[in-house]
Structure formats: structure tokens, C-alpha cells
Motif scaffolding. Structure first.
Motif, PDB file in Angstrom:
ATOM      1  N   ILE A  25      42.282  41.855  30.095  1.00 17.98           N
ATOM      2  CA  ILE A  25      41.254  42.322  30.812  1.00 17.98           C
ATOM      3  C   ILE A  25      41.390  42.731  32.347  1.00 17.98           C
ATOM      4  O   ILE A  25      40.712  43.238  32.950  1.00 17.98           O
ATOM      5  N   ASP A  26      42.556  42.250  32.559  1.00 16.37           N
ATOM      6  CA  ASP A  26      43.002  42.447  34.177  1.00 16.37           C
ATOM      7  C   ASP A  26      43.775  43.842  34.096  1.00 16.37           C
ATOM      8  O   ASP A  26      44.166  44.283  35.180  1.00 16.37           O
ATOM      9  N   THR A  27      43.965  44.566  32.946  1.00 17.32           N
ATOM     10  CA  THR A  27      44.666  45.667  32.943  1.00 17.32           C
ATOM     11  C   THR A  27      44.310  46.808  34.106  1.00 17.32           C
ATOM     12  O   THR A  27      45.057  47.308  34.827  1.00 17.32           O
ATOM     13  N   GLN A  73      36.903  33.627  45.318  1.00 21.11           N
ATOM     14  CA  GLN A  73      36.909  32.698  44.208  1.00 21.11           C
ATOM     15  C   GLN A  73      38.037  32.774  42.949  1.00 21.11           C
ATOM     16  O   GLN A  73      37.656  32.225  41.853  1.00 21.11           O
ATOM     17  N   HIS A  74      38.980  33.482  43.402  1.00 19.33           N
ATOM     18  CA  HIS A  74      39.649  33.742  42.258  1.00 19.33           C
ATOM     19  C   HIS A  74      41.397  33.752  42.690  1.00 19.33           C
ATOM     20  O   HIS A  74      41.927  33.013  42.237  1.00 19.33           O
ATOM     21  N   GLY A  75      41.896  34.787  43.556  1.00 15.30           N
ATOM     22  CA  GLY A  75      43.270  34.586  44.081  1.00 15.30           C
ATOM     23  C   GLY A  75      43.588  35.764  44.632  1.00 15.30           C
ATOM     24  O   GLY A  75      42.871  36.141  45.644  1.00 15.30           O
ATOM     25  N   ASP A 116      51.367  42.646  41.857  1.00 16.28           N
ATOM     26  CA  ASP A 116      51.298  41.366  41.512  1.00 16.28           C
ATOM     27  C   ASP A 116      49.920  40.841  41.970  1.00 16.28           C
ATOM     28  O   ASP A 116      49.420  40.822  42.692  1.00 16.28           O
ATOM     29  N   HIS A 117      49.338  40.208  40.711  1.00 15.40           N
ATOM     30  CA  HIS A 117      48.306  39.487  40.863  1.00 15.40           C
ATOM     31  C   HIS A 117      48.601  37.913  40.376  1.00 15.40           C
ATOM     32  O   HIS A 117      48.798  37.671  39.199  1.00 15.40           O
ATOM     33  N   MET A 118      48.419  37.138  41.478  1.00 13.63           N
ATOM     34  CA  MET A 118      48.874  35.802  41.535  1.00 13.63           C
ATOM     35  C   MET A 118      47.641  34.952  41.663  1.00 13.63           C
ATOM     36  O   MET A 118      46.533  35.202  42.243  1.00 13.63           O
ATOM     37  N   HIS A 119      47.862  33.619  41.033  1.00 19.74           N
ATOM     38  CA  HIS A 119      46.581  32.473  41.676  1.00 19.74           C
ATOM     39  C   HIS A 119      47.434  31.329  42.522  1.00 19.74           C
ATOM     40  O   HIS A 119      47.784  30.458  42.222  1.00 19.74           O
ATOM     41  N   PRO A 120      47.859  31.827  43.680  1.00 15.41           N
ATOM     42  CA  PRO A 120      48.369  30.853  44.405  1.00 15.41           C
ATOM     43  C   PRO A 120      47.415  29.803  45.158  1.00 15.41           C
ATOM     44  O   PRO A 120      46.367  30.325  45.559  1.00 15.41           O
TER      45      PRO A 120
HETATM   46 ZN   LIG Z   1      43.407  36.277  37.955  1.00 14.56          ZN
END
Ligand SMILES: [Zn+2]
Length: 730
Positions: free
Chosen positions: A134-136, A209-211, A148-152
Motif C-alpha cells: 500500500i506504500d507504493t 503519527q507515522h514516520g 527511503d521511508h523509515m520508522h525511526p
Molecule cells: Zn510506514
């Protein structure tokens, strides 16, 4: 502030050009992803995604085309291989915007948004079977070559703070923008592209609320940008650290490790029984100093109630954990148990209320209302999941959430995802579809099976058989080395799974190898303690350990060999049952015990009087235990005959002496395996089925006896002997 990689203090710059430059463009993306995914400060297990837009030759036209390579659905950046990346024709992907725009109703959470996920498959380049996530669109709609999509932790801390937008500006200046929380999908990709249109200099965005998401036209630059942004955020947070006042200061003290482990060993089976009323769960105990600082703090109950922030975390941790407000210094164990039980009842009621308040007309039915994370002052964090790997991930996610709260409360005030938004993720039709696509669970899924004697022979074959049915297997043996060897072979076959958490033995995989001497009660107790700490409790026990003492040259069995035979073949089985009984009773879930006896129990003959009488006693032990352990635990006996294949009970000398006894011709230089085969074939001719009895035959019945297929059978002895009429039980 410009930061150089050599100055990083909160992340490690590990990119190596000598490695990267030998790789093709897709492998460079895999390399970058593995580096980013291997640091929990940068992203969590299974969290985040990466992409590269790569020029490739179209197999249809022979022309050069732009291909979006992006981490697909499922999988994990740390362990990703090329197979985890989806590939999409960029031009076809971009043309999907027309389809999206043609929908009458569009935007976040609309029908067309969910429908877009199916459309990505039509844009696949190169017959790649990897499913797009779903993040495409977050990657495809950003007009830079690498994303780059990260959750640091440091970035989510900002994103989960009450004044997240202002903080983003304060920390990153003009180079990073902010977008409010929005469930990922096509619309979020458009929102990000619009943000970039308005402010073309942006290098990235904090996602509320995500990254974090950021981009560059060079892959190494993109990697370094990710690290730089995390470093900046982490430095900002570090300067505002509250020290001893973190989480409002400490309210309770930790227990010393011995007291804590003893308490956990008593508590975990009870807890597992309570959370497993609908479905069995496997536990992971996570007790780092930082987790303890949180659970022992003044603010823990308030923060636990707010719940987890990152949507990625909370799908496993659930909307919130159960915090049990127990005073480890002044309250007793029985008070803890009472509070745990009432806390669980309250949790289930809260969860049901949350479901009822947030559900939509087409929402899937309510799922298991039990918590997956339980926090107890003095003790730490206990996570529950359907497999060991799942419970490790759950423990990892909540421990990361604790770090997010620590940082967020240092720089601002922590806030959770609004309940309705959390619900719309948890009960998202796309998530439900994923659950429905999963294969049905195996017969022994969610079970912990202890196999005693797993180092060789029937025990080892049984360990493999039950693992094949989805069991978590404790391989126990008098030989620690042999036990660990079996466990390692199982891990090699089934993988360690994902998730980086678990303290001590609780950080294990779906199989462990442990030493046990079943003639020694303290040794059995020590084994079961480790089992409880590793998995939370146990379901089934299969004892295959046994001993055969051949008579000496005069046909005598010395008294001490008699004692040893009875100690292992009879008392050992009893001690195991007696110690496992405490766990079964505390847990209150159905279980099963299998003792391995022998057809010799029913056939009187020359030369094995100690062994045969001990096995006759073991047969009756099965019946006695079936009565003693009823109704919770079924007890059955497996009575093999003469399994010669790979058996430690048939060393070369015994095989030779048997061949002599039965006048089977053989040469002295034949291998032990060849001699065993001769003996097995000789034995086979004495049976009604005329076929050698194998280890696999025994393992199959051991498995069947603990499975639900035999749920109405207890107190019985099942012979697996090829059919020996002398051994028929009457
Ligand atoms: Zn994410």
C-alpha cells in the motif's frame, strides 16, 4: 547544521562503496535496504520501505524504460532479498492517476483508494511475482530516483508529539516538511507530491503519527540523508532528555533477577492460560533496563493507556497494552494474580467497547479481545503472539514504542493515534484480506511440545515430525550437544523468523535444545523453568528417552543396572509428568503426554528381564497417569518394537549379539548401518506386515497421539511393531 557521517553518534554509517559498486542497480537497493533495516533506531522489523527508479530494457519492446523497484508487501528490510521487491513500469504506474481521478468519490479511505492496490499488478515489469504494498504510491509519486521511508524512533517521537509540526520546523529547518496523519494509500502519495510542488527544496517529510520519508537522485546520498535526518532528530531529543525525571520518575524498584525469574516461572503459565482462552499464544519475556524504567515509572499507567503511535507497531501490539498496577515491593503474588485477572477482564471489556464504538457497517467481525502486551512493574514486558517469531516482533514493537514515548515526553507531550484511525487500520479491508489469504494453521500451530530424548532415534524423528505440524519444539536430551544439534537442524529448516526481542532464552526461535536427566527431579525442574521462560508454558510432552541394559556374559544384570533401568524407564517418566503437571494445572489448557514403552512389556522372553519388566511398569504408569492427570491431560503410551534404524539403543555390539542369537550370517567388516539393516529385515520377517519398522513410523504415531485426531483417547498403549501377535494387548 551540516553533519558528516564520521560525526554521527546515534546511527552508524556502514555504507561501503567497495561492496556497493560491485552490485547491479537492484542489488544496490537490496544492499541499502539491508543496511537501513539492520538498525532498530532507523526502522523496526517489517517496517518501512525503500525504492529505486532504474532504467532497464523492456523485454517486450527492447527499449529502455524506467522501472520502479520498491519493497513489496510483507517481508522485512533487514532480511530482504531481491525477491522482496516489486517492479513496476513507471509510465504505467503514473497513468494510474487517471483511473484514480475518474472516480466520483476519491481521497483517503475511499473505495477507489483500496481498489488502486489491485491495479498495481497491471503495471508489473518482468513477470515479477512480488506483490506491491500500500506504500507504493509514496515512492512512485515522488519525482526523485531514490526514496527511503523509515520508522525511526527519533522521527516518530516528533511525529507522535502534540506540537509535531512546530517541532519538525525547529529540528530540521526548511529542508524537511510535515504532513498530518493520513492512512497510507494513493492519496497520501498525492499529498506528498503536492507538498514538494509547493516547496521544491524539500528533502523529506515527517509523516504525522507515522514516520519519515526522504529522497535523493543518488542512492548513497539518499542513504546518508536518512541517517543525517535521524541523527539530527536524535541529537535534538538527547539535549532535552529528562534524566531521572523521565516518565515522571520511578515509582517502583526492579526485582533482583533471581526473584524476578522465580516469579515469572510461576506467573507465565497462569497468564498464558488466561490470554489463551480463545487461541493459544506463545510468549516472549522482554526485560531490558529501559523497559523496566518504563514499567516502574510514575507515568507508565497514563502512557500505556494512550497506546502505541505508529500504525505499524499497533497492528501487533494492539491499540494499547495491559498495564497491571502491582507494587512489587509491598504486594504479594496472590495480589498480582488477582490484579492480572481483573485487568484482563477490564481489557477485554475496553476492547469490545472500542470495537463497538468504532465499527462500520462493513467491518470484519471483532478479533480476539485479549492483550498482546502485558506490562508489570518489577517484572517487565511480556508479549504474546501466535508464533515465537510473532511474539518477538510484538515485544520489539512495544519496546520501540517505549523509546518513542521517552523521546516524545522529553521534547513535548506524547499523543496516540485517534481511536477511529487506529480502528480503521486494524479492521482495514485490505488487512482483513491479508489475513484471509493466509494458509490455515497447522495441527500443532501455537503448541509448545517438549520432546525428551530428542538427541537421536525416535525422539529426534518425533521432534522433526511435530515441527512439521507447526509445533514449537523443546529438544531435550541427556546429551546437551545432541539436543542442541537437533534444535539447530530444525531452525535451519524452518528459519529463525523475524523480530528482535526477548531476554535470555526468551529471544529464541521455534526450537531450543536443552539438557535434562529425567532421573533427577532438580534437572527436570530446571528444564521446565527454561521452557516457561522461553515460550510462556508448554502444551505437550513426549518422552522417548529410555535405556536397555543387556545382560553380562553370564546372563546376569547387576543390581545397579536394574536400578538404572527403572530410574530411566519408569521413574523418569513419572518425574516428568509430575513436574509438567504443575504447569498444566496453572495454565488450565488441554495438554497431552506420551510415554514410550515397548512391546517387550507384554512379551516375556529370555535375556532382557530388567528392560521388559520396566516397560511393563511403564505401561501401567500410562494408565495411572491418565487417571491422575484427567481431565486436563491425555496420557498415552507408544510401544515400539525393534526400531534398529539410527537407534542409540542398538549399538554395534548389541546388533552383533542379536545377529548371533538369531543365526543371521554377517561379516565382521560390515558397517554398523549394514548390520542394523540385516537385523531390521530379520525382525521384519517375524511381523504380520513383513516390513521393517522405521523411526518415521514411530514419530507419526507419537505426533498423532498428541494431536486432536486422538482427542478422545487416553490411558492407551499403541503398538508400532509391524504386527507382533505375541504382543497383542488383551
Ligand atoms: Zn510506514
Amino acid at each position: 547544521m551540516t553533519l558528516k557521517p564520521q560525526d554521527f553518534e546515534h546511527v552508524n554509517h556502514v555504507w561501503d562503496d567497495t561492496v556497493a559498486n560491485q552490485l547491479d542497480a537492484v542489488e544496490r537497493l537490496r544492499y541499502r535496504s539491508n543496511l537501513l533495516g539492520s538498525d532498530q533506531r532507523i526502522t523496526n522489523t517489517g517496517g518501512g520501505n525503500t525504492s529505486s527508479k532504474i532504467k532497464m530494457t523492456d523485454p517486450l519492446s527492447g527499449e529502455e524504460v524506467d522501472v520502479l523497484w520498491v519493497k513489496g508487501s510483507g517481508g522485512d528490510l533487514r532480511t530482504s532479498t531481491r525477491a522482496n521487491f516489486a517492479s513496476l513500469y513507471m509510465d504505467k504506474f503514473l497513468s494510474l492517476e487517471n483511473i484514480y481521478n475518474r472516480a466520483e468519490v476519491k481521497g483517503v479511505k475511499t473505495e477507489i483508494e483500496d481498489a488502486m492496490v489491485e491495479m498495481y499488478r497491471h503495471t508489473t515489469f518482468g513477470l515479477n511475482p512480488a506483490a506491491s504494498s500500500i506504500d507504493t504510491p509514496l515512492h512512485g509519486l515522488i519525482p526523485f530516483r531514490h526514496v527511503d521511508h523509515m520508522h525511526p524512533i527519533a522521527a516518530i517521537a516528533i511525529a507522535a508529539s502534540q506540537d509535531q509540526e512546530a517541532l519538525t520546523h525547529e529540528v530540521f529547518g526548511d529542508e524537511v516538511g510535515w504532513v498530518p496523519w493520513q492512512r497510507p494509500g494513493f492519496d497520501l502519495g498525492l499529498v506528498m507530491r503536492d507538498a514538494l510542488k509547493v516547496t521544491p527544496n524539500l528533502k523529506g517529510l515527517i509523516m504525522g503519527q507515522h514516520g519519515l520519508i526522504n529522497w535523493a537522485d543518488d542512492d548513497r546520498v539518499c542513504y546518508e540523508l536518512t541517517l543525517t535526518l535521524v541523527e539530527k532528530a536524535a541529537r535534538f531529543i538527547e539535549h532535552m532528555d529528562k534524566g531521572a525525571r523521565t516518565f515522571g520518575g520511578q515509582k517502583y524498584a526492579a526485582l533482583d533477577s533471581q526473584t524476578r525469574d522465580e516469579l515469572l516461572v510461576k506467573l507465565l503459565p497462569k497468564m498464558r492460560g488466561l490470554v489463551s482462552q480463545a487461541n493459544r499464544f506463545i510468549g516472549t519475556v522482554h526485560l531490558t533496563d529501559r523497559v523496566l524504567e518504563f514499567v516502574n515509572s510514575v507515568d507508565a499507567p497514563r502512557l500505556a493507556e494512550i497506546g502505541t503511535s505508529c500504525p505499524d507497531h499497533f497492528l501487533r501490539t494492539k491499540i494499547k497494552p495491559l498495564y497491571v498496577d502491582w507494587d512489587p515491593q509491598h504486594e504479594s503474588e496472590s495480589v498480582l494474580l488477582e490484579k492480572l485477572e481483573s485487568g484482563l477482564a477490564q481489557y477485554r471489556a475496553d476492547y469490545t467497547a472500542y470495537y463497538e464504538a468504532c465499527k462500520r457497517p462493513d467491518s470484519p467481525a471483532m478479533r480476539d479481545p485479549n492483550p498482546t502486551v502485558i506490562l508489570i512493574p518489577g517484572l517487565g514486558l511480556i508479549a504474546w503472539g501466535k508464533t515465537k517469531s510473532e511474539s518477538r516482533v510484538t515485544a520489539e514493537f512495544y519496546s520501540l514504542a517505549i523509546e518513542v514515548m521517552r523521546a516524545s515526553e522529553a521534547i513535548s507531550a506524547y499523543q496516540g493515534l485517534p481511536r477511529q484511525e487506529a480502528f480503521d487500520i486494524e479492521y482495514w479491508a485490505l488487512e482483513e484480506a491479508k489475513l484471509r489469504r493466509m494458509p490455515p494453521e497447522k495441527e500443532l500451530a501455537r503448541h509448545v511440545v517438549v520432546v525428551i530424548g530428542a538427541g537421536s532415534g525416535i525422539g529426534k524423528a518425533t521432534a522433526f515430525r511435530v515441527a512439521q505440524e507447526g509445533a514449537h519444539v523443546v529438544c531435550a536430551d541427556l546429551s546437551e550437544e545432541a539436543a542442541q544439534q537437533t534444535a539447530q537442524e530444525l531452525i535451519k529448516r524452518y528459519g529463525l523468523g523475524i523480530g528482535v526481542a526477548g531476554t535470555g532464552i526468551s529471544g529464541c526461535g521455534s526450537a531450543i535444545g536443552l539438557k535434562v536427566d529425567i532421573t533427577n527431579r532438580a534437572s527436570v525442574q530446571a528444564l521446565l523453568k527454561q521452557v516457561v521462560l522461553a515460550y510462556g508454558a508448554l502444551d505437550d510432552v513426549i518422552v522417548t528417552a529410555g535405556v536397555f541394559v543387556p545382560p553380562d556374559k553370564n546372563g546376569q544384570i547387576p543390581d545397579e543396572k536394574w536400578s538404572l533401568t527403572y530410574a530411566i524407564n519408569v521413574m523418569g517418566g513419572y518425574i516428568v509428568a509430575d513436574e509438567a503437571r504443575r504447569i498444566w494445572q496453572a495454565q488450565g489448557l488441554k495438554g497431552s503426554l506420551v510415554l514410550t514403552t515397548s512391546v517387550n512389556a507384554a512379551v516375556a522372553k529370555h535375556g532382557s528381564v530388567a528392560y521388559d519388566t520396566s516397560k511393563a511398569a511403564a505401561n501401567h504408569l500410562v494408565r495411572e497417569l491418565a487417571i491422575e492427570l484427567s481431565p486436563l491431560v491425555r496420557v498415552n503410551g507408544l510401544a515400539p518394537a525393534t526400531v534398529v534404524e539410527g537407534s542409540s539403543m542398538f549399538p554395534r555390539e548389541r546388533v552383533i549379539s542379536s545377529l548371533h542369537k538369531y543365526h543371521v550370517p554377517f561379516a565382521d567388516d560390515e558397517s554398523t548401518e549394514a548390520l542394523r539393516e540385516k537385523l531390521a529385515n530379520f525382525y521384519a520377517q517375524r511381523t504380520l506386515t513383513k516390513a521393517p519398522v522405521t523411526l518415521a513410523d514411530q514419530a507419526e504415531v507419537a505426533y498423532l497421539l498428541i494431536s486432536n485426531k486422538f482427542s478422545k483417547t487416553t490411558g492407551q498403549i499403541i503398538s508400532v511393531d509391524g504386527g507382533l501377535h505375541e504382543a497383542f494387548l488383551r
